[in-house]
Design an enzyme around this catalytic site. Structure first.
Site, PDB file in Angstrom:
ATOM      1  N   TYR A 278       2.851   0.430   2.388  1.00  4.54           N
ATOM      2  CA  TYR A 278       2.147   1.458   1.700  1.00  4.54           C
ATOM      3  C   TYR A 278       0.961   1.192   1.538  1.00  4.54           C
ATOM      4  O   TYR A 278       0.717   0.609   0.194  1.00  4.54           O
ATOM      5  CB  TYR A 278       3.573   1.770   1.294  1.00  4.54           C
ATOM      6  CG  TYR A 278       2.603   3.646   0.586  1.00  4.54           C
ATOM      7  CD1 TYR A 278       2.668   4.333   1.290  1.00  4.54           C
ATOM      8  CD2 TYR A 278       1.709   3.879  -0.494  1.00  4.54           C
ATOM      9  CE1 TYR A 278       1.969   5.589   1.243  1.00  4.54           C
ATOM     10  CE2 TYR A 278       0.868   4.369  -1.362  1.00  4.54           C
ATOM     11  CZ  TYR A 278       0.820   5.948  -0.411  1.00  4.54           C
ATOM     12  OH  TYR A 278       0.419   6.776  -0.866  1.00  4.54           O
TER      13      TYR A 278
ATOM     14  N   GLU B  17      -4.658   7.815   2.753  1.00  8.08           N
ATOM     15  CA  GLU B  17      -2.974   6.576   2.519  1.00  8.08           C
ATOM     16  C   GLU B  17      -3.017   6.622   4.132  1.00  8.08           C
ATOM     17  O   GLU B  17      -3.281   6.939   4.679  1.00  8.08           O
ATOM     18  CB  GLU B  17      -2.261   7.931   2.956  1.00  8.08           C
ATOM     19  CG  GLU B  17      -0.764   7.247   3.103  1.00  8.08           C
ATOM     20  CD  GLU B  17      -0.089   8.983   2.138  1.00  8.08           C
ATOM     21  OE1 GLU B  17       1.394   8.565   1.450  1.00  8.08           O
ATOM     22  OE2 GLU B  17      -0.223   9.636   3.180  1.00  8.08           O
TER      23      GLU B  17
END
Length: 439
Positions: free
Chosen positions: A159, A246
């Protein structure tokens, strides 16, 4: 009880922002909303995954090869262009959790790895459908575009995110050595795996910061090459005036290369004048139609799930108004700040937006005139009431500049408006009116 009511409304406001940002990054911003420090239109533009991938590639970020399709025929042709036995088909909506979402037609999942021969079947079920995810809200989001992407041989998923952070007053990189699924669950179960790296605006992204991120991701391949990808993502964040980047997952292939396998990017509305190509890609079908209309009239609007419509000038006064409505047992249907220089046209538009919500059973107008003049508000209320044939009670509290002229206009209008002496009185009357209509 009063504290619980106020807390509930703040959580509702937080949710409005949460569905437009991935909630993992949104939490940093939501804290500011929950504390009452910031409220108004969301200050960012979101792009779809296929759009974000194009912008990322321009900045040197490695992304999977993919082709966007708006029709079933385009999807079939895209799969043939990719030329593999299997492809990845992805619904394009501006909400996270697509993979675990459900279409209202019964199809499970908004992301699938399928055989090329199955593309026509899946595309016909996805295009034109509505996908409901944890972040879309119960109404879901319409799927007007799907992305056909090349299936990648990925061995690890991580992530990566960048957001503007109030505490450090600059960009904050959030990274985790695990990814691809709910970052919220990871934050709850394994918070030690998540690192946060603040970046100084003055110094920029230094080599030390880059290596800190690379090590935090536990990269197994070439760390220098991985560092270049981190720099490319930061370049994207700065040069494209992003509020959020993101990548989930940021993945490693069999050769140890980093690939932005899925991404969401938000852009600062204030930079629209120098990011015209990006803002031209805005998809208003993914947004609340009321918020889109409010933006056209330069009004600050956020829809909530209550039944008392609010029209106020000033964000602080609007928050106070919603708090007092909650205090007296009501539920605000919206946040609406008309600003300090609204015209009668804007006031009329505000009423149209508020009354477009069928849940609204009463409208509270709370104006403290400073720059905003009470007589202008009054004239706008009169015009809106006459042209819209309002079927709900309107409670009006005016104070400040030209208040006497404003009250005179309302009194002589012949309209059945309910006047209030102060905010507390206005809130009580609003709650009573809505209860009477509900009963």
């Amino acid at each position: 009880i009063n504290k619980i009511n106020r807390s509930t409304e703040k959580r509702i406001l937080s949710f409005q922002i949460d569905i437009m940002l991935s909630s993992s990054i949104a939490r940093s911003i939501v804290r500011c909303t929950a504390s009452g420090k910031r409220l108004g239109n969301i200050r960012h533009l979101n792009l779809h995954e296929y759009q974000s991938s194009q912008v990322m590639a321009e900045c040197g970020v490695t992304v999977p090869f993919g082709i966007a399709a708006h029709t079933v025929e385009e999807a079939v042709a895209a799969a043939k262009t990719i030329g593999d036995e299997e492809v990845v088909i992805k619904s394009q909506i501006l909400a996270g959790g697509r993979g675990l979402g459900t279409f209202t037609n019964g199809l499970k999942g908004g992301v699938h790895i399928i055989k090329t021969s199955e593309v026509e079947d899946y595309a016909s079920k996805m295009l034109g459908g509505t996908l409901v995810t944890k972040q879309s809200g119960p109404a879901g989001k319409p799927v007007n575009t799907i992305l056909l992407a090349k299936k990648m041989s990925l061995v690890r998923e991580m992530y990566f995110g960048i957001v503007l952070d109030r505490e450090s007053q600059g960009p904050l990189i959030i990274a985790c050595s695990e990814g691809g699924t709910s970052i919220e669950d990871l934050a709850h179960n394994s918070p030690e795996k998540i690192i946060k790296v603040p970046v100084s605006i003055a110094e920029g992204l230094t080599d030390e910061k880059v290596m800190e991120v690379v090590n935090g991701l536990a990269v197994t391949g070439n760390k220098e090459a991985a560092g270049e990808q981190i720099r490319a993502l930061y370049k994207l964040f700065v040069e494209k005036d992003c509020t959020m980047v993101e990548v989930n997952p940021l993945a490693e292939d069999t050769e140890g290369n980093l690939i932005a396998a899925d991404a969401k990017v938000g852009f600062d509305d204030n930079a629209e004048f120098r990011q015209k190509d990006i803002f031209a890609q805005r998809d208003i079908t993914q947004e609340d139609s009321r918020e889109v209309a409010a933006n056209e009239y330069d009004l600050n609007y956020i829809g909530l799930d209550g039944n008392i419509g609010c029209m106020v000038n000033g964000a602080g006064l609007a928050m106070a108004t919603m708090d007092i409505i909650s205090l007296h047992g009501g539920k605000p249907a919206n946040f609406l700040d008309v600003g300090g220089s609204a015209t009668t046209t804007q006031i009329k538009a505000a009423f149209e937006i508020i009354t477009s919500d069928p849940s609204v059973k009463a409208i509270l107008v709370n104006i403290f005139g400073g720059i905003m003049k009470c007589d202008v508000i009054a004239q706008g209320i009169i015009e809106a009431s006459q042209s819209l044939d309002l079927q709900v009670p309107v409670i009006v509290r005016l104070e400040g500049t030209n208040v006497d002229a404003g009250k005179k206009l309302l009194a002589e209008s012949g309209l059945e408006l309910i006047s209030a002496d102060d905010l507390d009185d206005a809130a009580k009357k609003s709650c009573c009116c809505h209860l009477i209509l509900v009963l």
